[in-house]
Design a protein around this motif. Structure first.
Motif, mmCIF file in Angstrom:
data_model
loop_
_atom_site.group_PDB
_atom_site.id
_atom_site.type_symbol
_atom_site.label_atom_id
_atom_site.label_comp_id
_atom_site.label_asym_id
_atom_site.label_seq_id
_atom_site.Cartn_x
_atom_site.Cartn_y
_atom_site.Cartn_z
ATOM 1 N N GLY A 69 0.829 -1.201 0.000
ATOM 2 C CA GLY A 69 0.000 0.000 0.000
ATOM 3 C C GLY A 69 0.863 1.251 0.000
ATOM 4 N N GLY A 70 0.287 2.345 -0.441
ATOM 5 C CA GLY A 70 1.013 3.614 -0.459
ATOM 6 C C GLY A 70 1.139 4.199 0.931
ATOM 7 N N ASN A 71 2.190 4.956 1.176
ATOM 8 C CA ASN A 71 2.393 5.605 2.476
ATOM 9 C C ASN A 71 1.458 6.796 2.652
ATOM 10 N N GLY A 72 1.099 7.070 3.912
ATOM 11 C CA GLY A 72 0.296 8.251 4.186
ATOM 12 C C GLY A 72 1.087 9.527 3.934
ATOM 13 N N GLN A 73 0.391 10.628 3.707
ATOM 14 C CA GLN A 73 1.022 11.920 3.435
ATOM 15 C C GLN A 73 0.535 12.963 4.438
ATOM 16 N N SER A 74 1.161 14.100 4.397
ATOM 17 C CA SER A 74 0.710 15.197 5.261
ATOM 18 C C SER A 74 -0.640 15.704 4.764
ATOM 19 N N SER A 75 -1.208 16.629 5.495
ATOM 20 C CA SER A 75 -2.527 17.201 5.182
ATOM 21 C C SER A 75 -3.621 16.136 5.214
ATOM 22 N N ASN A 76 -3.406 15.115 6.088
ATOM 23 C CA ASN A 76 -4.400 14.037 6.260
ATOM 24 C C ASN A 76 -4.696 13.278 4.971
ATOM 25 N N MET A 77 -3.724 13.204 4.093
ATOM 26 C CA MET A 77 -3.915 12.443 2.848
ATOM 27 C C MET A 77 -3.494 10.988 3.073
ATOM 28 N N HIS A 78 -4.426 10.074 2.820
ATOM 29 C CA HIS A 78 -4.167 8.654 3.019
ATOM 30 C C HIS A 78 -3.452 8.054 1.810
ATOM 31 N N GLY A 79 -2.681 7.008 2.072
ATOM 32 C CA GLY A 79 -1.984 6.331 0.991
ATOM 33 C C GLY A 79 -2.943 5.515 0.126
ATOM 34 N N ARG A 80 -2.515 5.239 -1.088
ATOM 35 C CA ARG A 80 -3.338 4.477 -2.033
ATOM 36 C C ARG A 80 -3.333 2.995 -1.673
ATOM 37 N N GLY A 81 -4.510 2.381 -1.691
ATOM 38 C CA GLY A 81 -4.594 0.932 -1.499
ATOM 39 C C GLY A 81 -4.146 0.211 -2.754
ATOM 40 N N ALA A 82 -3.400 -0.873 -2.601
ATOM 41 C CA ALA A 82 -2.887 -1.610 -3.761
ATOM 42 C C ALA A 82 -3.963 -2.535 -4.330
ATOM 43 N N GLU A 83 -3.912 -2.750 -5.639
ATOM 44 C CA GLU A 83 -4.872 -3.639 -6.295
ATOM 45 C C GLU A 83 -4.464 -5.089 -6.072
ATOM 46 N N ASP A 84 -5.461 -5.942 -5.900
ATOM 47 C CA ASP A 84 -5.197 -7.353 -5.639
ATOM 48 C C ASP A 84 -4.389 -7.996 -6.774
ATOM 49 N N LEU A 85 -3.522 -8.918 -6.387
ATOM 50 C CA LEU A 85 -2.764 -9.701 -7.360
ATOM 51 C C LEU A 85 -3.591 -10.922 -7.733
ATOM 52 N N LEU A 86 -3.985 -11.028 -9.013
ATOM 53 C CA LEU A 86 -4.818 -12.130 -9.486
ATOM 54 C C LEU A 86 -3.935 -13.183 -10.157
ATOM 55 N N ILE A 87 -4.066 -14.422 -9.701
ATOM 56 C CA ILE A 87 -3.314 -15.539 -10.288
ATOM 57 C C ILE A 87 -4.327 -16.487 -10.906
ATOM 58 N N LYS A 88 -4.214 -16.728 -12.211
ATOM 59 C CA LYS A 88 -5.181 -17.569 -12.916
ATOM 60 C C LYS A 88 -4.852 -19.051 -12.736
ATOM 61 N N VAL A 89 -5.895 -19.838 -12.448
ATOM 62 C CA VAL A 89 -5.748 -21.290 -12.324
ATOM 63 C C VAL A 89 -6.890 -21.945 -13.086
ATOM 64 N N PRO A 90 -6.715 -23.182 -13.547
ATOM 65 C CA PRO A 90 -7.805 -23.868 -14.257
ATOM 66 C C PRO A 90 -8.920 -24.282 -13.299
ATOM 67 N N PRO A 91 -10.169 -24.251 -13.744
ATOM 68 C CA PRO A 91 -11.254 -24.778 -12.911
ATOM 69 C C PRO A 91 -10.957 -26.227 -12.526
ATOM 70 N N GLY A 92 -11.244 -26.557 -11.266
ATOM 71 C CA GLY A 92 -10.916 -27.889 -10.770
ATOM 72 C C GLY A 92 -9.710 -27.891 -9.860
ATOM 73 N N THR A 93 -9.186 -26.695 -9.547
ATOM 74 C CA THR A 93 -7.972 -26.592 -8.729
ATOM 75 C C THR A 93 -8.318 -26.541 -7.243
ATOM 76 N N LEU A 94 -7.728 -27.452 -6.494
ATOM 77 C CA LEU A 94 -7.872 -27.491 -5.042
ATOM 78 C C LEU A 94 -6.660 -26.801 -4.422
ATOM 79 N N ILE A 95 -6.882 -25.920 -3.451
ATOM 80 C CA ILE A 95 -5.815 -25.108 -2.869
ATOM 81 C C ILE A 95 -5.617 -25.504 -1.415
ATOM 82 N N LYS A 96 -4.396 -25.904 -1.057
ATOM 83 C CA LYS A 96 -4.096 -26.310 0.312
ATOM 84 C C LYS A 96 -2.930 -25.503 0.853
ATOM 85 N N ASP A 97 -2.988 -25.214 2.158
ATOM 86 C CA ASP A 97 -1.847 -24.615 2.844
ATOM 87 C C ASP A 97 -0.831 -25.724 3.095
#
Length: 423
Positions: A69-97
């Motif tokens: 994410g972007g850093n905060g700035q003076s004058s009460n300006m908030h940092g920019r939120g980062a866009e999600d990182l999308l990773i494409k997988v084929p349908p049928g994919t099981l995800i395990k930790d």
């Protein structure tokens, strides 16, 4: 190249740092704190994409890092939120930790999203710490670190109907005759080393996906041969076509083959054995098959199984077989999911922590709340350090360390920070 397993590492973005600043304008004496908050770090998201049918792309790229994410700035300006990182997988994919074996998600549809690592929240700027007592705080938080984890991806093909049976019974030949798929076919065992999909068209607007599952052998449920790799792909099929070589020219009895394969299905997952299963008596173009067919057909009928005489070489009987498979598919009722015993989860305070001794004798303090506090504190800021000490005392960590036998001068470690203990 068909790849149905992959291991990847994902790291979500850390939150942006909060800003410590004060309003400085002409004719505005003693301007108050106006440091803005940092932006949220990006999540790592896996998304189903129908254009993919293997996990081969993960052979070449295995580490994925999202933006901070972007850093905060003076004058009460908030940092920019980062866009999600999308990773494409084929349908049928099981995800395990990988660390815990926990299933994080099952991507079965195109466009389905599963968040596998959450981005950290942005640190708060000094303007957020103003109160009636402390009118001019100088400290601001650092951004929260994003989650990082290793994932195991497993692809289970999304086929409607599966062809199963011993090697060289003619599964690949049947698939090539009823669809546009072109599996490798040769006169030796295990020609097919990975599942092959084909689309079977029965009539206009009526079709289904047929999978040629590589030949199973005895002991497959224990991983013999490539058993687990192959059996995994049968789990999502709704109808099974059991292909038998009724000619017996390989020196095996088709009835024994039938029972051996079904035994493997039962031992691997009892639900598979209960799926609708029809018998394809293949190689009927051979004289030996003509002699054996009546015996095999009478036996299978006695077990309650439908049997269809077919020849993958000439195509005879395949139309009726596929039409029956399509009919069973239309009649298929999804098996109800087993409802596990309900568990009640109580909200856990983020202030919970534990203490253990490391190999080097250091006292390691662990816990989501205290680790997050360390990661987000600016220790080179006097006010930030005082705030950390106040929270440390409120959590009574000193008392807990003394109970564990800590002495003056011993090392205390939290995340990658080390402190020397002083009473």
């Amino acid at each position: 190249m068909f790849i149905d397993r992959a291991k990847i590492t994902v790291k979500a973005g850390s939150g942006g740092n909060g800003m410590s600043s004060f309003r400085r304008e002409k004719y505005v004496p003693k301007g108050g704190p106006n440091g803005g908050d940092g932006g949220r770090g990006a999540n790592v998201v896996l998304i189903g994409d129908a254009n993919l049918n293997t996990l081969v792309d993960f052979r070449y790229k295995r580490i994925f890092k999202a933006d901070h994410g972007g850093n905060g700035q003076s004058s009460n300006m908030h940092g920019r939120g980062a866009e999600d990182l999308l990773i494409k997988v084929p349908p049928g994919t099981l995800i395990k930790d990988e660390a815990t074996g926990q299933i994080l998600g099952d991507v079965t549809e195109t466009g389905q999203r599963v968040v596998v690592a959450k981005g950290g929240r942005g640190g708060r700027g000094n303007a957020r710490f103003v109160n009636s007592v402390h009118r001019a705080p100088t400290f601001a938080e650092l951004g929260e670190p994003g989650e990082e984890r290793s994932l195991m991806l497993e692809l289970k093909l999304l086929a409607d109907v599966g062809l199963l049976g011993y090697p060289s019974v003619g599964k690949s030949s049947i698939l090539s005759m009823v669809s546009a798929a072109k599996p490798e076919i040769a006169a030796y065992h295990f020609t097919t080393l990975s599942p092959v999909l084909g689309v079977v068209s029965i009539a206009e607007g009526q079709n289904f996906v047929l999978a040629d599952i590589p030949g199973l052998i005895e002991g497959a449920h224990e991983g013999v041969g490539l058993g687990h790799d192959f059996l995994r792909h049968i789990e999502r099929t709704k109808v099974l076509i059991h292909v038998l070589d009724v000619s017996g020219i390989e020196g095996r009895d088709p009835i024994e083959d039938f029972h051996k394969i079904n035994n493997e299905l039962t031992l691997y997952n009892e639900k598979l054995f209960k799926r609708p299963q029809i018998i394809a008596a293949n190689k009927m173009d051979l004289p030996e098959a003509q002699e054996n067919y009546q015996r095999v057909a009478a036996y299978m009928t006695g077990l309650g199984h439908e049997i269809y005489p077919v020849s993958a070489a000439t195509g005879d009987g395949l139309t009726a077989l596929m039409q029956r498979a399509a009919q069973l598919l239309a009649e298929y009722v999804e098996e109800p999911e087993e409802i596990a015993e309900a568990k009640v989860y109580e909200a856990k305070a983020t202030e919970d922590y534990s203490i253990r001794r490391d190999d080097d004798g250091a006292f390691v303090v662990e816990g989501a709340g205290i680790e997050k506090l360390v990661a987000m504190t600016r220790f080179n800021d006097e006010e930030g350090l005082r705030r950390f000490q106040a929270i440390w005392r409120r959590l009574e960590i000193d008392e807990a360390l003394r109970e564990r036998g800590i002495q003056e001068g011993d090392t205390v470690r939290i995340r990658d920070m080390e402190f020397e203990f002083k009473p």
